[in-house]
Design a protein around this motif. Structure first.
Motif, short mmCIF file in Angstrom:
data_model
loop_
_atom_site.label_atom_id
_atom_site.label_comp_id
_atom_site.label_asym_id
_atom_site.label_seq_id
_atom_site.Cartn_x
_atom_site.Cartn_y
_atom_site.Cartn_z
N PHE A 21 42.51 41.92 39.18
CA PHE A 21 42.35 41.64 40.56
C PHE A 21 43.74 41.08 41.75
CE2 PHE A 21 38.96 40.90 36.71
CZ PHE A 21 38.86 42.40 37.10
N ALA A 22 44.64 41.19 41.52
CA ALA A 22 45.61 40.92 42.32
C ALA A 22 44.81 41.39 43.48
CB ALA A 22 46.85 41.14 41.83
N GLY A 23 45.81 40.50 44.77
CA GLY A 23 45.31 40.68 46.48
C GLY A 23 44.01 40.52 46.42
N TRP A 24 42.86 40.50 45.80
CA TRP A 24 41.71 40.17 45.80
C TRP A 24 41.59 39.09 46.54
CZ3 TRP A 24 37.04 42.31 43.07
CH2 TRP A 24 37.09 43.83 42.52
N SER A 25 40.53 38.57 47.84
CA SER A 25 40.25 37.96 47.81
C SER A 25 39.51 36.82 47.62
CB SER A 25 39.53 38.84 49.33
OG SER A 25 37.73 38.92 49.11
#
Length: 447
Positions: A204-208
């Motif tokens: 989920f890295a980079g998710w808003s």
């Protein structure tokens, strides 16, 4: 929006609770169709049996590896769902992880423990799916056992897949939650990373923040709706034994499993013929007559209520059938099918009662003949192998004997060889036709 979610959650919780209550009430009413039988004696012994067999899974450990896996699945899933209490309270109150402030650092270790159990349950479910569909354990295959054709086979796989998805939902929810904690998102109580869900965080890295909130809330809703759906589904499934194993083992017969109970009316008649005292015998049957309305059982209403609870408690594991010598040698009898057919008859009568204001209306069917065939019950050797094998102390033999008594005593349709044996026992006190005085002649030439 938050108020709407709380109201929606309360409506869903109330609806599922009402549906479960209706289903449990119907099961109770159909069990009550059976004949009365007192199973309240020796309560301490009954409690010990329940704790050993239902809670401790004692009979499952006859096969240690499978027993350990089953215990992990059973205990793990039950303990994980303790967390459901917090989820329900969060849903009703609009809070998030409301227990965290009360338990402090202990809360983190509790969630770690629940995650460990979730992963253990997930692994065991995968193993059981492999056993069913790749290793293909014989007693679980529909092509070998006709009673498993259709829903029973689907049910066995569906429940395992369902549990895997629910465990993944827990881990996904916790992973998204901790990512949001790292972002200092409002409403997400800081608790730190958890034992297993931390390994999902890179996904989920980079998710808003909005996307993560949608994922976490979606997993939250999926998990709680899944648990509620599972609870409702279980009442229609073989997995009802998760709950019924406890009362079923508590009310199990305490006498030796091989003991066959005599019919009180017949026992009294024999004692009268022999001139024996019958003052302490059972009281007359309803209506004041000593002659029962029917010898044995034709339908489920003639069976005892405990026989009917047995039918609902059946796990469909097939250990009874796998150990049945009649089934092994190719006979039509399958003790598992006897229990499943009895439950099917109860289900049909339950729908009958629902359609007729709680009363059973004659439908022209009976357990013997329409569900269970005469050929099946006549194949039984009464060896009690099925009774010994059952992990929740179900007694298929008791149902078989009562159906067979009806066929022989009420309809006088015993096989010719059986009638000859009955006559020999009446006249010679043995299955063979020779004088009782000659019974030990075979030993005369022994040295």
């Amino acid at each position: 929006m938050e108020l709407f979610q709380r109201i929606l959650f309360a409506i869903v919780l109330g609806t599922v609770g009402w549906l479960i209550y209706r289903r449990i009430k119907l099961i109770r009413d159909t069990i009550r169709l059976g004949q009365p039988e007192d199973r309240t004696d020796r309560p301490s012994e009954r409690l010990g049996t329940m704790l050993r067999v239902a809670f401790g899974q004692k009979k499952m450990f006859d096969r240690p590896l499978v027993g350990i896996l089953h215990f992990i699945l059973y205990a793990g899933f039950l303990l994980i769902n303790i967390e459901v209490l917090e989820i329900i309270l969060d849903g009703l109150s609009g809070q998030h992880r409301m227990f965290a402030p009360f338990f402090g650092t202990v809360y983190h270790y509790l969630i770690d423990f629940f995650e460990f159990l979730a992963v253990a349950v997930l692994v065991v479910c995968v193993i059981f799916l492999i056993r069913r569909n790749i290793v293909r354990v014989d007693r679980l295959q529909a092509e070998r056992h006709r009673e498993l054709i259709g829903f029973p086979s689907v049910d066995g796989n569906l429940i395992l897949i369902f549990e895997i998805v629910l465990m993944l939902a827990i881990l996904t929810m916790n992973a998204a939650d901790t990512v949001l904690q790292d972002m200092n998102s409002a409403h997400y109580t800081p608790t730190g990373d958890y034992m297993f869900s931390q390994f999902l965080k890179p996904l989920f890295a980079g998710w808003s923040e909005g996307g993560l909130i949608a994922l976490e809330r979606g997993a939250w809703w999926f998990h709680i709706l899944g648990i509620l759906g599972f609870a409702l589904y279980v009442t229609h499934s073989k997995h009802l034994h998760i709950a019924l194993a406890f009362p079923n083992t508590y009310f199990a017969r305490l006498a030796p499993r091989g003991k066959m109970e005599n019919m009180p009316a017949i026992t009294k008649e024999v004692k009268l013929m022999l001139g024996m005292d019958t003052a302490t015998d059972a009281p007359p049957t309803e209506g004041g007559s000593d002659i029962p309305e029917r010898f044995g059982a034709k339908d489920v209403m003639d069976l005892h209520w405990k026989n009917l609870m047995d039918a609902y408690s059946c796990t469909e594991c097939g250990r009874c059938t796998a150990n049945c010598p009649a089934n092994i040698t190719g006979k039509l009898l399958s003790p598992r099918k006897i229990m499943m057919d009895t439950r099917d008859r109860l289900e049909d009568l339950g729908r009958n009662m629902q359609a007729n204001g709680g009363k059973v209306v004659e439908d022209g069917k009976a357990l013997l003949g329409d569900y269970i065939l005469v050929e099946e019950i006549m194949a039984c050797t009464t060896c009690t192998a099925c009774v010994e094998a059952c992990p929740v102390l179900i007694n298929p033999l008791d149902i078989i004997l009562q159906l067979r008594r009806y066929k022989i005593m009420d309809e006088a349709q015993a096989p010719g060889s059986w009638n000859m044996m009955f006559q020999n026992m009446e006249t010679s006190q043995a299955p063979w036709k020779f004088s009782p005085g000659d019974r030990f002649n075979w030993a005369n030439n022994l040295k």
